[in-house]
Design a protein around this motif. Structure first.
Motif, short mmCIF file in Angstrom:
data_model
loop_
_atom_site.label_atom_id
_atom_site.label_comp_id
_atom_site.label_asym_id
_atom_site.label_seq_id
_atom_site.Cartn_x
_atom_site.Cartn_y
_atom_site.Cartn_z
N GLY A 280 -9.48 1.43 0.82
CA GLY A 280 -9.35 3.05 0.37
C GLY A 280 -8.71 3.24 -0.72
N GLN A 281 -7.53 3.84 -0.57
CA GLN A 281 -6.66 4.66 -2.06
C GLN A 281 -5.67 3.37 -2.08
OE1 GLN A 281 -5.11 8.19 -1.94
NE2 GLN A 281 -7.03 9.19 -0.99
N CYS A 282 -5.50 2.28 -1.13
CA CYS A 282 -4.63 1.11 -1.56
C CYS A 282 -5.26 0.23 -2.46
CB CYS A 282 -4.34 0.54 -0.19
SG CYS A 282 -3.38 -1.32 -0.41
N CYS B 47 0.69 -1.28 -0.06
CA CYS B 47 -0.02 -0.16 -0.05
C CYS B 47 0.80 1.26 0.16
CB CYS B 47 -1.18 0.01 1.14
SG CYS B 47 -2.03 -1.26 1.08
N GLY C 209 -11.40 -0.41 -4.27
CA GLY C 209 -11.63 0.33 -3.16
C GLY C 209 -11.63 -0.20 -1.81
N ALA D 200 -2.97 7.66 6.94
CA ALA D 200 -3.31 8.78 6.25
C ALA D 200 -2.05 8.87 5.05
CB ALA D 200 -3.47 10.25 7.12
N SER D 201 -0.99 8.62 5.29
CA SER D 201 -0.14 8.90 4.35
C SER D 201 -0.28 8.13 3.00
CB SER D 201 1.20 8.42 4.87
OG SER D 201 1.41 7.02 5.11
N CYS D 202 -1.21 7.11 3.06
CA CYS D 202 -1.39 6.31 1.72
C CYS D 202 -2.81 6.32 1.44
CB CYS D 202 -0.82 5.08 1.78
SG CYS D 202 -1.30 3.87 2.91
N GLY D 203 -3.53 6.84 2.41
CA GLY D 203 -5.32 6.81 2.10
C GLY D 203 -5.81 5.72 2.38
N TYR D 204 -5.13 4.84 3.22
CA TYR D 204 -5.74 3.67 3.56
C TYR D 204 -6.77 3.62 4.42
CZ TYR D 204 -5.85 -1.37 5.10
OH TYR D 204 -6.23 -2.52 5.48
N ARG D 205 -7.79 2.95 4.22
CA ARG D 205 -9.14 2.71 4.90
C ARG D 205 -9.24 1.41 5.45
NH1 ARG D 205 -12.69 3.86 1.48
NH2 ARG D 205 -13.61 1.93 1.02
N CYS E 22 2.12 3.03 2.57
CA CYS E 22 2.20 3.63 3.69
C CYS E 22 3.38 3.81 4.52
CB CYS E 22 0.89 3.01 4.66
SG CYS E 22 -0.76 2.82 4.15
#
Length: 268
Positions: free
Chosen positions: A152-154, A54, A149, A66-71, A56
């Protein structure tokens, strides 16, 4: 020059060569355990602390999601924790060894030297988000049509029903080269379909500079690199750090040899 003097000079040069070899290669030893491998892996990735799938950033064992938009998909607590994942799962390695039938992974680690070496192979270890590591479990890799999705962004995709995972494009080449190396090096069985997939990813996604650097760092700790990533000149390992001790050794050898040579010259 008299023969004794020539012999002493040859001895001097040989001593310096041995000092060079000793300084450069004495400390290269593969990790003996998975725990030791994880400690070394932390050092190798310390200058570029990004999770493998991911991207991150992390510090210590904590991940900056937050550094990679992971949810987080389901488990926020594990999502915030760094774990060291076997790209070729220990489960896959163990299920091709007799030791697994006698007591699972712990029994293999304690009683099967081949399994223990594979479990501690640094080429197969990558920093991963704990939740992704847990979700991927021992699933194989494949091309999937699922949603990107999921995290998240990963763009990691895990299909729990099919028991397959699809890594993001940016690491598919690295995944393939690790898989091919592990199956070749430890003589693991690999289906024709999987080998074709990994060979295709290897061709489609070339080796990156980051992957090449990682291979060099690991080779200097293991004693060999992943040939699918590229050749590593082991003589360069630790060269800068070895120079101080090497120069001290060379100076001592030169001084002692010259003193002995002077003693052999005729006195006037």
């Amino acid at each position: 020059m008299k023969p004794p003097a020539a012999k002493k000079i040859v001895s001097l040069l040989a001593g310096i060569a041995l000092a060079v070899a000793g300084a450069l290669f004495t400390d290269i030893r593969p990790p003996a355990t998975f725990g030791e491998a994880k400690r070394i892996a932390r050092d190798i990735h310390a200058d570029d602390p990004l999770t493998f799938y991911c991207g991150c950033r992390y510090q210590g064992n904590r991940i900056d999601l937050a550094s990679c938009g992971y949810r987080p998909r389901k488990n926020p607590q594990r999502a915030g924790r760094l774990e060291w994942e076997h790209v070729v799962p220990a489960w896959v390695i163990g299920h091709q060894r007799q030791c697994w039938k006698k007591g699972g992974r712990d029994h293999c680690t304690a009683n099967d030297p081949v399994f223990a070496r594979a479990e501690a192979d640094l080429h197969n270890l990558v920093p991963a988000i704990g939740e992704v590591n847990g979700d991927r479990s021992n699933f194989g890799f494949a091309m999937l049509g699922g949603s990107s999705g999921q995290y998240g962004q990963c763009r990691m995709v895990v299909d729990f029903q099919a028991r397959k995972a699809m890594p993001p494009e940016e690491v598919r080449g690295a995944v393939a080269r690790i898989q091919l190396y592990m199956h070749d090096h430890y003589r693991l069985r690999l289906s024709r379909q999987d080998r074709q997939l990994y060979e295709a990813w290897n061709r489609q996604y070339p080796v990156s500079a980051r992957e090449r650097r990682r291979n060099r760092e690991i080779a200097c700790r293991m004693g060999w690199g992943n040939p699918y990533v590229g050749e590593v000149e082991l003589w360069r390992c630790g060269f800068a750090g070895a120079m101080t001790g090497l120069l001290d050794t060379a100076r001592r050898l030169i001084r002692d040899t010259l003193d002995n040579l002077l003693d052999t010259l005729p006195k006037r």
